[in-house]
Design an enzyme around this catalytic site. Structure first.
Site, short mmCIF file in Angstrom:
data_model
loop_
_atom_site.label_atom_id
_atom_site.label_comp_id
_atom_site.label_asym_id
_atom_site.label_seq_id
_atom_site.Cartn_x
_atom_site.Cartn_y
_atom_site.Cartn_z
N GLU A 168 0.83 -1.21 0.00
CA GLU A 168 0.00 0.00 0.00
C GLU A 168 0.87 1.27 0.00
O GLU A 168 0.56 2.23 -0.71
CB GLU A 168 -0.95 0.01 1.20
CG GLU A 168 -2.18 -0.88 1.03
CD GLU A 168 -3.19 -0.32 0.01
OE1 GLU A 168 -3.09 0.85 -0.37
OE2 GLU A 168 -4.06 -1.09 -0.43
N GLU A 171 2.28 1.63 -3.47
CA GLU A 171 1.28 2.04 -4.46
C GLU A 171 0.93 3.52 -4.33
O GLU A 171 0.82 4.23 -5.32
CB GLU A 171 -0.01 1.22 -4.29
CG GLU A 171 0.06 -0.17 -4.90
CD GLU A 171 -1.21 -0.98 -4.68
OE1 GLU A 171 -1.17 -2.19 -4.94
OE2 GLU A 171 -2.23 -0.41 -4.22
N GLU A 172 0.76 3.98 -3.10
CA GLU A 172 0.29 5.36 -2.90
C GLU A 172 1.40 6.40 -3.07
O GLU A 172 1.13 7.53 -3.46
CB GLU A 172 -0.37 5.51 -1.52
CG GLU A 172 -1.65 4.70 -1.41
CD GLU A 172 -2.49 5.07 -0.19
OE1 GLU A 172 -2.07 5.90 0.62
OE2 GLU A 172 -3.61 4.51 -0.08
#
Lengths: 287, 287
Positions: A168, A171-172
């Site tokens: 996560e 990805e961010e």
């Protein structure tokens, strides 16, 4: 009749045998708990399916089978009606299929419950300038509020919490990280419909520093001075966030120990399984 | 047209209005994310439902709506076919209903994921004679093996982990307990179908001592000398169980600190929410 487990009168057995002979049966495989699994894959007439199902249940009953699972792909959803008429209920659904369940014995069923929780992570990532990795989201309740928050995201089914946290953050923000430990967790209820959510607050160590924000979900991302993050009214207002700030501070001072993931032998060869626990306490207790 | 969000040509608007005027629309309520929710409750002809759905989607599209949810009770499952033909997919299902979802905008959907995890507890309950509360189960993989294991059980959706642990111990053994803390946790994957499971190892303090075993699930239950529990080959064989034994021993020696549930103010008045963290470390860091 061979394999008969339930006690049945001779007349009933004859009826079952007759029915079995007259109608084609559904293809099924045995599960590990005395039940059977049917996976429908071909379109058929609703009435034909209803007859095959009725005959199959009669046979399974005569064989002492327990749970019956029928997996209906979305394109054959019209067949679900016949299973419901036979007493099947919905066990769970995924985007492309509906799983129905039925219990043959007279006693209460022992089939496993449907999944009850979503799992998500909150990522605490601090660099060596005392800056924390924060984002502003494009959607959700914080959209347009100007609030800077830690990266958060959902852990997929089949994904380890530590792997989900690393994924996560990557990805961010495109930042590579190493997982350190779970600092705390909390549950929330009715997060969508009747389901609950488990939120794991994770500490990760940054391995790269150049931020590239995810275009689809992230409005902005930055390394923010720790004191500026803490000073946000949004953080000060919530008891839970204030408590987490105390934990992050103690972590920075190296006086707090959470649960790091310790690899264990897994049932599945080549896979790691992790036990999350306070290994610092355990090591010091063994000295 | 009032409330129009998407940009549409005049011709398209007229078409939408005509369609809306000709066909009855589905009753819907707005959700908090720019979408609508339809709960079907009355039987209707499949073709009639298909027309109503088509007209409703045209209207919602003209209004700039995003996600569409349709909840179909089990007795109306025959209507699901029409929604699938319009492009709906299955979001989740519970025993008595199927929830379908659809996304109107051109972009990727932002609807929440289905629940991915079951949550269960393992209960470590020791009395002041160094005996632990153990059971033999009537079903499952340990049935008939003679293995004595700690009480385990599933946490329901909407239930706090600490409440679930107290409930499961009470149900299986009739022993009243007070929740102390989460000692450790682990994930397992593909526990049923594709779902994952989160197992929380919980320490509870017994408040009563007379065991009454649950007839339906428990073959036998007893207070077992700690050393006898540990000596079981089943415990010695598994790395994870041996690691847990080390944790239980350190806990007995008061050198191990896990995550107790600390009450926090909840969004829902009258309800408690718990943050699980190492509050001992936090207290000592504040001194």
């Amino acid at each position: 009749m061979a394999g008969l487990v339930c006690s049945k009168s001779g007349m009933e057995q004859v009826l079952v045998e007759n029915e079995v002979q007259q109608v084609k049966l559904l293809d099924s495989v045995n599960d590990d708990h005395g039940g059977v699994i049917v996976e429908l894959s071909e379109a058929m007439d609703l009435k034909v399916f209803a007859s095959m199902l009725k005959a199959s249940i009669a046979l399974w009953r005569s064989q002492g089978k327990r749970g019956v699972w029928i997996k209906i792909p979305i394109e054959l959803i019209n067949l679900a009606e016949a299973a419901v008429k036979e007493g099947f209920w919905f066990h769970h659904a995924e985007p492309k299929y509906l799983m129905l369940a039925f219990w043959i014995p007279e006693c209460a069923h022992t089939l496993p419950a449907n999944a009850s929780h979503c799992v998500s992570i909150v990522a605490f990532v601090m660099n060596n300038k005392r800056e924390v990795l924060v984002v502003q989201e494009k959607s959700g309740k914080f959209r347009g509020t100007g609030i800077w928050k830690f990266p958060t995201g959902g852990v997929d089914e089949g994904e380890d919490i530590c792997a989900g946290a690393i994924r996560e953050v990557k990805e961010e923000t495109a930042i590579d990280t190493e997982f350190v430990e779970v600092l705390a967790f909390w549950q929330s209820h009715k997060s969508f419909f009747e389901k609950s959510n488990l939120h794991f607050v994770c500490m990760l160590r940054p391995l790269s520093f150049d931020i590239q924000k995810q275009e689809s979900e992230i409005e902005d991302a930055q390394w923010m001075p720790w004191d500026d993050y803490v000073a946000q009214p949004f953080v000060q207002k919530h008891e839970l966030l204030r408590q987490l700030v105390d934990i992050y501070r103690a972590k920075e001072d190296e006086t707090y120990f959470g649960f790091p993931p310790v690899p264990m032998a897994s049932k599945h060869p080549g896979q790691k399984s992790y036990l999350y626990f306070n290994d610092r306490d355990l090591k010091s207790s063994k000295v």
